[in-house]
Design a protein around this motif. Sequence first.
Motif, short mmCIF file in Angstrom:
data_model
loop_
_atom_site.label_atom_id
_atom_site.label_comp_id
_atom_site.label_asym_id
_atom_site.label_seq_id
_atom_site.Cartn_x
_atom_site.Cartn_y
_atom_site.Cartn_z
N HIS A 1 0.83 -1.21 0.00
CA HIS A 1 0.00 0.00 0.00
C HIS A 1 0.86 1.25 0.00
N TYR B 1 0.37 4.37 -2.43
CA TYR B 1 0.20 5.75 -1.97
C TYR B 1 1.23 6.66 -2.61
N MET C 1 0.16 7.27 -6.16
CA MET C 1 -1.04 8.09 -6.24
C MET C 1 -0.76 9.55 -5.89
N ASN C 2 0.19 9.77 -5.02
CA ASN C 2 0.49 11.13 -4.57
C ASN C 2 1.53 11.83 -5.44
N SER D 1 -9.13 -1.42 1.13
CA SER D 1 -9.17 -0.38 2.17
C SER D 1 -8.89 -0.90 3.57
N ARG E 1 -6.56 4.13 -7.86
CA ARG E 1 -7.11 4.31 -6.51
C ARG E 1 -8.35 3.44 -6.29
N ASP E 2 -9.19 3.31 -7.32
CA ASP E 2 -10.44 2.56 -7.19
C ASP E 2 -10.22 1.05 -7.03
#
Length: 80
Positions: free
Chosen positions: A8, A12, A15-16, A79, A74-75
């Motif tokens: 993860h 992250y 994604m960032n 989670s 992201r989708d």
Amino acid sequence: MSRSVHGHEVLYLLMNADKPLSRKQLENRIEELYGAETRFYTCSVEGMTLEHLIDFLERRGKITVDNDLIRAHRDKMCSH
């Protein structure tokens, strides 16, 4: 001794990022953050190199690798 980081964290990071990262850019960033000998784990696999993690995430549709640029989805990220 190598550090163990959850996949993860790589998602992250991707994604960032302002734009998709190349494999080399991602490798350099991981080395800066965690060290060159870092290994990765997920909910189902442990002890992966970054290359193995990229392959694992791509097979599961969590990232796309296109012309050496890596994009996270992201989708598709779980989670937990």
